[in-house]
Design a protein around this motif. Sequence first.
Motif, short mmCIF file in Angstrom:
data_model
loop_
_atom_site.label_atom_id
_atom_site.label_comp_id
_atom_site.label_asym_id
_atom_site.label_seq_id
_atom_site.Cartn_x
_atom_site.Cartn_y
_atom_site.Cartn_z
N ARG A 176 29.25 45.29 32.67
CA ARG A 176 29.11 44.16 31.75
C ARG A 176 30.40 43.94 30.96
O ARG A 176 30.79 42.81 30.68
N ILE A 177 31.05 45.05 30.61
CA ILE A 177 32.26 44.91 29.81
C ILE A 177 33.44 44.41 30.65
O ILE A 177 34.12 43.46 30.30
N VAL A 178 33.63 45.04 31.81
CA VAL A 178 34.84 44.67 32.57
C VAL A 178 34.71 43.32 33.26
O VAL A 178 35.70 42.77 33.73
N THR A 179 33.49 42.79 33.34
CA THR A 179 33.36 41.44 33.91
C THR A 179 32.91 40.44 32.85
O THR A 179 32.57 39.31 33.17
N GLY A 180 32.91 40.88 31.61
CA GLY A 180 32.46 40.02 30.53
C GLY A 180 33.41 38.85 30.31
O GLY A 180 34.61 38.96 30.56
N LEU A 198 42.87 54.11 39.13
CA LEU A 198 42.03 52.94 38.83
C LEU A 198 41.14 52.60 40.03
O LEU A 198 39.99 52.22 39.88
N GLU A 199 41.71 52.77 41.20
CA GLU A 199 40.97 52.47 42.41
C GLU A 199 39.82 53.46 42.61
O GLU A 199 38.69 53.08 42.87
N LEU A 252 45.57 44.16 29.91
CA LEU A 252 46.12 45.32 29.21
C LEU A 252 46.32 46.49 30.16
O LEU A 252 47.35 47.16 30.13
N LEU A 253 45.34 46.73 31.03
CA LEU A 253 45.47 47.86 31.94
C LEU A 253 46.67 47.69 32.86
O LEU A 253 47.46 48.62 33.05
N TYR A 281 37.42 50.66 39.40
CA TYR A 281 37.74 49.48 38.59
C TYR A 281 38.34 48.35 39.43
O TYR A 281 38.02 47.19 39.22
N LEU A 282 39.18 48.70 40.39
CA LEU A 282 39.88 47.65 41.14
C LEU A 282 38.95 46.68 41.87
O LEU A 282 39.21 45.47 41.87
#
Lengths: 263, 471, 338
Positions: free
Chosen positions: B59-63, B151-152, B73-74, B156-157
Amino acid sequence: MITDNANCATCPAHNLANLVKLGIDMSEFDYVVALAGNPNTGKSTVFNSLTGLKQHTGNWPGKTVGRAEGGFKFGEKRFKIVDLPGTYSLLSTSDDEEIARDFILFGQPDVTVIVIDATRLERNLNLVLQVLEITDRAVLCVNLIDEAARHKIQIDDRLLSKMLGIPVVPTAARQGVGINELLKQIHDVATGQFICKPHRLSSEIKNVSHAVDQLNKKIAQTFPDLPNTRWIALRLLEGDQKVMDAIRTGEIGNLKPVENFGE
Amino acid sequence: MNKTEEILSTANKLRWEVGENFHDSILESIYKDASEISEKVVTRIGEKPKFDLDRFIDRIVTGRWTGFPIMFLLLALVFWLTIIGANIPSSWISYILVDTLHPLLKNFMNSIQIPFWITGLLIDGAYLAAAWVISVMLPPMAIFFPMFTLLEDFGYLPRVAFNMDNLYRRVGAHGKQALTMSMGFGCNAAGVIATRIIDSPRERIIAIITNNFSLCNGRWPTQILIATIFIGGTVPAYLAGIASAGAVVAIAILGVLFSLIVSWGLSKSVLKGEASAFSLELPPYRPPRLLQTLYTSLIDRTIFVLWRAVVFAVPAGIVIWLVANVNIGGISLAEYFIRGVDPFAFFIGLNGVIILAYVIAIPANEIVIPTVLMLTVLSTKMTLGAGAGVMFELDSTAATANILHAGGWTVLTGINLMLFSLLHNPCSTTIYTIYKETKSIKWTMISTFLPIAMGLIICFFFTQIWRLIAG
Amino acid sequence: MNPLTSLIAGIVFIVALLIVFLPGVGIIARWKRIRKDRSRELIEDALKHLYDCEYTSVDCSLNSISGSLSLSGEKTAQVISSLESMNLITSHENKISLTPEGRSYALRIIRIHRLWERHLADNTSVLEKDWHSVAEQREHETSREEADRLAASLGNPLIDPHGDPIPSITGEIPEREGITLNNLENGIFAAIIHIEDEPKEVYAQLSAMGLYPGMQIYLLENSKNKIRFEADGEECLLAPILASNITVVPISEKEHVKEKFQSLSSLKMDQSAMIVGISKAMRGQQRRRLLDFGVVPGTIVKAQLESLSGDPTGYEIRGATIALRRNQSDLIYIKQVD
């Protein structure tokens, strides 16, 4: 060619000529093991734990660079293990799937290890059931049981083994959990100490079982030794050129079960 | 073999009977079995937890409000750490390989009476090129790739691909191209290899061809140096830093824009007839393992790409030394070329030195600036540097600026070099990798010549308009 | 040189390059088209037309050939006489018929044409309205071996995207079945098996209405000037002349799904539904990929995650999260479950 199966319980089943054609050097090995699985199930981690090699694991299909091979010893037997490309299926005719499919069908590995993600069992069973249509000798590695526990998912591996007719080993390859048991089961299936009775698709395929049965019977008459005539029939009905060619050249007839290397 | 033909003809007749939906029916029945089995063997312990960490992260990373800032930022953090972190080890390696070992080797060769041209070819040419490539390429890649891999592995990627897909869909590409493009910022060859994650042929070729528009590691130092000298030099001292940094970022963003435009153009023209499909699974999040990742990304990516680069750098080093040292009538081949090309280069606001440098430094963008400096000194008969055919770099930006100004460079030359550095053929390592990945001469040629054609055209128009306005 | 002069020179140069080299419309492309020998194309097209007449049991005449090839009568006569001299056709009192050689030649061209259409539909982003014309070009440029390779790579398909059967390597083709939509009676369930791809304008109109082979329809009204029917739950209206381009076969009522389909894209976040079917417009590799993921009738899906910009959407399918673009989820039909 006529050898008593009982005399040769530990004979390898693989098709040496075809393996050589597929580029596998078997000179120092007794058995060949294929490693199949969906992308992202930790298949490469399992491969690494089995062989001690370091290979990158990733979240993507097609990640396995080329085709990795390695070896291990268990008991007195030496095993060659071939890491097949991660695929969701063996039916969609992408390059990766063709490599995996051809290896299992024509290479006739002594054991095919199918790695699945315990948290996504149902989706992964698609590939498992497809592999079991092709080969009789398989071991199911239910990986990532630690993740499953985190998600409060429990898997009854004994029941699963009974339903699929093959050994089922729960593992957490990252932590090395269950790898020894996996090695033992691979050994047992390869040496014939465990005889698989693989699950074959039970539910009727809508409206077409008549056609499949009819073709299946014909193939079984011509190639009585083939273990997977029904799968061949399905492939022919789907117009699979490679299988059609293999029938035409008679190559299919060379893919016989265990007796093949009995002498 | 009559029986086998009979099987085939029966199969063909039956195929009409089973009809078109056969494949669908097979999958349907497989999944029917699969769900029966999984219903029996899978049990949930207790209630499904109210708080699902995976969903929460998703929910956060696609918000709508959090997704973009996090992504930006990342990625910024990864690039910043790479550029900052690579400086120190780079200068160490350069100190050992270039400043210390190179003279040692040269003295050694001289002391055992080796003819000068053998020393030149092997030490000044081959060795120095390889050493240069290693010292500039290795540290940033050894930092960038593990971070990217972490990250992968975390998962996250795929979410970045998920978020970016809408944009890429509009230009006929795949969301995963956002990832291969980011990878290209590290190294185009690695970015091209990374396109394997795109399983649709058309979208994959688009990603391969456009990867070169990502400003790679080898080009960042060029951009920064030229921007500092020519952009930073045009504004008051207190603005110099910001202006030059802004110019470099602008070039990088221009690259992203070009990659989108070219993707769109390709998908509407030459790639119209290629297979296209979209599939993207969002895997569960998993804690990454630091050591394993460090090890494997170093072996799989860094060393692999570095080795390819070194293999290409060695012959190029030899060629660089040769063109500067083979003389006909007292004038070196390099000078002939530079003089011959200068009038044409004038039209695109560059000069013969730059063109020659880009021709002979094709193996790696890292050696473009050292080659440019060496050639400038050679063609202006300055008494600087380490001799004909020996690439060099200076510690101070001011000293470098002096050489370039002496070579007749202006602000226009600087800007054009920045544009041309973005828009020219990929390095030979990348070209080779493209061929390996596509196994097609056609796509390799398009990937090679499309950007350079664009570079020539854009530099030409930019130059003419600049001159028109500047009078 | 003056920058303005070179600027203009540069623009002129680029425009000139485009005029010469631009694919399709450039001078080189035009020149190639003009130089190309059209006689083989004409012969093959004439054979195809004759075969079509035979298949649909209509008599063919010189006029109909010259109409379908848009040739003058004189030119058509030339084509006919060369066909006769090649022993591909025979003519008796104005009635032209194919010889066995002519028939197998025609079938080969038809096979190549339909294979190309299948390929364009399944594996490329060529627009539906262009399939026919592209295939029309390629059919004359493809050798028998290339066609067989194409067929193998497509999994030896049986029918083309318009619902026409593709002749096998040996030239076998099933009997024609079905009736045209304008002959269907009221209150009958039927499935579309074929949509005629010529004339182009009519086909474009029919495909724009969302009609496709495999679609199930229910005939509400068949009168002299209009045909009203329900297709995938939506009501459609056609003039009889258009409806005659659609071939249908009646089906038993049991198979028919009466309720109006909802598409997966209409599913709200965090809601679940059951998949009841995938549109035939989802083809080739794309369709297979989704089937692999478990997008099959009977699967429960849940809309789980919306991407930043609202497209694609992540769906929970058989325990995994799969991202689908809107243009994909539009083609997956669902029904509500409790």
